[in-house]
Scaffold this active site. Structure first.
Site, short mmCIF file in Angstrom:
data_model
loop_
_atom_site.label_atom_id
_atom_site.label_comp_id
_atom_site.label_asym_id
_atom_site.label_seq_id
_atom_site.Cartn_x
_atom_site.Cartn_y
_atom_site.Cartn_z
N GLU A 1 0.88 -1.16 0.00
CA GLU A 1 0.00 0.00 0.00
C GLU A 1 0.93 1.22 0.00
O GLU A 1 1.82 1.32 0.84
CB GLU A 1 -0.88 0.00 1.26
N ARG B 1 5.12 -12.54 9.64
CA ARG B 1 5.85 -11.31 9.31
C ARG B 1 7.19 -11.30 10.03
O ARG B 1 7.38 -11.95 11.05
CB ARG B 1 5.08 -10.03 9.57
N LYS C 1 4.38 0.72 9.54
CA LYS C 1 4.53 1.98 8.82
C LYS C 1 3.93 3.13 9.60
O LYS C 1 4.41 4.25 9.54
CB LYS C 1 3.86 1.87 7.44
P1 ATP Z 1 2.78 -2.24 8.01
O1 ATP Z 1 1.99 -2.95 9.05
O2 ATP Z 1 4.24 -2.13 8.29
O3 ATP Z 1 2.19 -0.95 7.59
P2 ATP Z 1 1.54 -3.53 5.85
O4 ATP Z 1 1.35 -5.01 5.88
O5 ATP Z 1 0.39 -2.68 6.07
O6 ATP Z 1 2.77 -3.21 6.77
P3 ATP Z 1 1.73 -3.36 3.04
O7 ATP Z 1 2.19 -2.23 2.23
O8 ATP Z 1 0.28 -3.68 3.04
O9 ATP Z 1 2.22 -3.10 4.50
O10 ATP Z 1 2.57 -4.67 2.73
C1 ATP Z 1 2.94 -5.13 1.46
C2 ATP Z 1 3.33 -6.56 1.57
O11 ATP Z 1 4.42 -6.72 2.45
C3 ATP Z 1 2.19 -7.38 2.13
O12 ATP Z 1 2.10 -8.59 1.43
C4 ATP Z 1 2.58 -7.60 3.55
O13 ATP Z 1 2.02 -8.78 4.06
C5 ATP Z 1 4.11 -7.65 3.47
N1 ATP Z 1 4.72 -7.23 4.74
C6 ATP Z 1 4.50 -6.10 5.43
N2 ATP Z 1 5.19 -6.09 6.58
C7 ATP Z 1 5.88 -7.25 6.61
C8 ATP Z 1 6.78 -7.84 7.54
N3 ATP Z 1 7.12 -7.23 8.68
N4 ATP Z 1 7.31 -9.05 7.25
C9 ATP Z 1 6.99 -9.67 6.11
N5 ATP Z 1 6.15 -9.18 5.19
C10 ATP Z 1 5.59 -7.99 5.44
MG MG Z 2 -1.36 -2.88 4.82
#
Ligand code: ATP
Ligand code: MG
Length: 570
Positions: free
Chosen positions: A48, A272, A282
């Site tokens: 995102e 994760r 984020k």
């Molecule tokens: P955050 O919680 O840090 O904002 P998010 O999951 O909302 O992370 P996205 O931009 O939606 O962030 O993530 C893009 C991809 O990266 C998704 O498939 C997500 O599952 C993966 N991802 C995000 N954070 C991690 C992590 N700490 N370890 C592994 N994969 C991750």
């Molecule tokens: Mg997300």
């Protein structure tokens, strides 16, 4: 973290094993290829664009691209841009830069927002099938009537609207007739499902906000759950890999795809990545940036990819780290020492050796003729063939050495400079300390010595053995630079799980600035992205942000000491 089970991986077997068996996702893919369930492997990385990528995303990137690579498939980059409030093109650009920098190139670039027309048509189709309805309850009222895992939810009074009425209201929602929060579109599934996500989830909400790509074309936006699976399907994604918190969304993911009768992508979940001494969400990273606790998203202390790049991490070291930690199905937290180990291992093989004095005092070689100087040869990297070539080192009567390399009253086992003691000056001569000068405050400001002309490095006929070697710089030929030493950003292993605001656990001494370090002349040509080992001090790189302003600032990537591997080898 929802009572999730945490382990800190210290084990040498888990992290360092050379021979790897298949991870569980590779097993699934191999089985799918063997059974014909999948013909082509097609994955996607779906960020995102609401922040910069962090090391957790690197794990997801390596996993998605790695899997496709291994099984001759393809990987798309998909921006999951369904929430116009928090998203921005600045983030889109930074994400593309970071994925490329990590060494990956995507097959197709997509945006969930490109599918807004198609998603709208899917929603209309579900309404027509009697599987979606417009609800006038607010999001809060809906949450309050959803029940609990043991008690069913309550039906909304609007649940049984006719198809015609639903179609009309939904179109009016799209046309901007209603204000934010006045109406939503919900899927009509099962209010007594044990899975809360199946209790008539919201599909569309009204947000009269400009979108960074679609502008004001839309004032209704699909929820993540309604957009994600359908976007996977539209792109023919075979294996949609996401993190564990989406496991409970999987029945809904499947329900939409099955009700619409479209290509059935399948979702798989992995744990994760969490890392000690940092935060990874984020939202929290954005807070640190907005509240100026750090110098932007790419502050070298941040766990962002841009921060790690500015700090001096290499793409290879990050890929190697992701490979070593592997893929798990259970929540865990990885020791940041492993990340440091990986970059140290890479830089040891590639970084050019240079001499830099951080806390200088003067060394005067009393028996070296005044006005004389010579050019010696310093090896670039002893790990490389032919030492990676040699650089000129200017040698003269007056040198800078580290203040900490001299002791007036030496401790036991002191092998550096002290009255009467000998050391080797790296790539130069053996010197013997003959005296020192103190200032009025009693601080040593000058050390005196004599050199042994026959002890020149590479051609030493002196027969003298010394235990210590110290680095130095010729005063006449040295330049100055700022050097920044970083420590961990937080003082505790897992700031997010501590009581109270995680920001109270920030490490107040995570940055030390040395303003007037003495550097070799050759370092004035350094470029961001080039790595150096400052002998005995650590690995360093030129700071990209200050380089743009023409200022020489070196960031310490990591120290030389290898606490992590000692720990796991115990
Ligand atoms: P955050 O919680 O840090 O904002 P998010 O999951 O909302 O992370 P996205 O931009 O939606 O962030 O993530 C893009 C991809 O990266 C998704 O498939 C997500 O599952 C993966 N991802 C995000 N954070 C991690 C992590 N700490 N370890 C592994 N994969 C991750
Ligand atoms: Mg997300």
């Amino acid at each position: 973290m929802n009572g999730a089970f945490f382990v800190i991986l210290h084990s040498i077997e888990t992290a360092m094993s050379e021979e790897k068996s298949l991870n569980f996702l590779e097993e699934i893919v191999e089985a799918d290829l063997a059974s014909g369930k999948s013909v082509n492997i097609h994955t996607r990385f779906p960020p995102e664009p609401n922040g910069y990528l962090h090391i957790g995303h690197a794990k997801s990137i390596c996993l998605n691209f790695g899997l496709a690579d291994k099984y001759k498939g393809k990987t798309n980059l998909r921006f999951d841009d369904t929430n116009p409030v928090t998203e921005d093109t600045e983030y889109v650009e930074s994400i593309k830069q970071d994925v490329r920098w990590l060494g990956f190139d995507w097959e197709e670039e997509h945006y969930a927002s490109d599918n807004f027309n198609q998603l709208y048509a899917f929603a209309v189709e579900l309404i027509k099938k009697g599987l979606a309805y417009v609800d006038d309850l607010t999001a809060e009222q809906i949450a309050a009537t959803k029940g609990t895992p043991t008690e069913p939810g309550k039906e909304s009074p609007h649940r049984d609207r006719t198809t015609e009425e639903n179609l009309q209201l939904f179109e009016e929602m799209k046309n901007g007739k209603y204000q934010d929060g006045e109406k939503v579109l919900r899927a009509k599934i099962d209010l007594s499902s044990p899975n809360m996500h199946m209790r008539d989830p919201i599909m569309y909400r009204i947000k009269k906000t400009s979108h960074h790509r679609t502008g004001d074309t839309w004032c209704i936006y699909p929820m993540y759950d309604f957009a994600h699976g359908q976007s996977d399907s539209i792109e023919n994604i075979s294996h949609s890999i996401c993190t564990l918190e989406f496991e409970v969304h999987r029945p809904l993911y499947n329900w939409y795809i099955e009700q619409l009768g479209i290509f059935h992508s399948r979702q798989f979940e992995f744990a994760r990545l969490n890392l000690t001494y940092t935060v990874m969400s984020k939202r929290k990273l954005l807070q640190l940036v907005q509240e100026k606790m750090v110098d932007g998203w790419d502050d070298p202390r941040m766990p962002t990819i841009s921060g790690l790049r500015r700090r001096g991490y290499t793409p290879a070291s990050l890929r190697n780290f992701c490979d070593r930690i592997g893929v798990q199905r259970r929540e865990n937290i990885i020791d940041v020492g492993l990340l440091e180990f990986c970059v140290r291992e890479d830089l040891n093989k590639t970084a050019l050796r240079r001499m830099v004095v951080l806390d200088p005092i003067k060394l005067v070689i009393k028996n070296y003729p005044e006005g004389k100087s010579e050019i010696l040869q310093g090896e670039n990297n002893p790990e490389l063939e032919d030492n990676g070539g040699y650089r000129d080192l200017h040698f003269g009567r007056e040198l800078w050495i580290e203040a900490e390399d001299f002791m007036e009253d030496p401790a036991k086992k002191w092998f550096r400079l002290a009255p009467g003691m000998k050391v080797r000056l790296k790539s130069a001569y053996i010197v013997s300390c003959t005296g020192f000068v103190k200032n009025e405050a009693g601080k040593v400001v000058e050390v005196h010595c004599e050199y042994i002309p026959e002890s020149k490095s590479g051609n030493d006929t002196s027969g003298i053995n010394v235990k210590g070697t110290i680095h130095w710089i010729s005063i006449n030929k040295s330049l100055e630079a700022e050097v920044r030493l970083y420590e961990r950003l937080f003082q505790v292993e897992d700031p997010s799980s501590e009581e109270g605001d995680y920001k109270t656990y920030l490490n107040p001494s995570s940055l030390a600035i040395i303003q007037h370090a003495k550097i070799e002349q050759s370092l004035s040509e350094a470029k961001p992205g080039e790595q150096f080992q400052f002998i005995r001090k650590g690995y360093f790189t030129l700071d990209s942000k200050y380089a743009k302003k023409g200022k020489l600032v070196f960031n310490r990537t990591v120290t030389l000491k290898d606490a992590w591997s000692k720990e796991v080898k115990k």
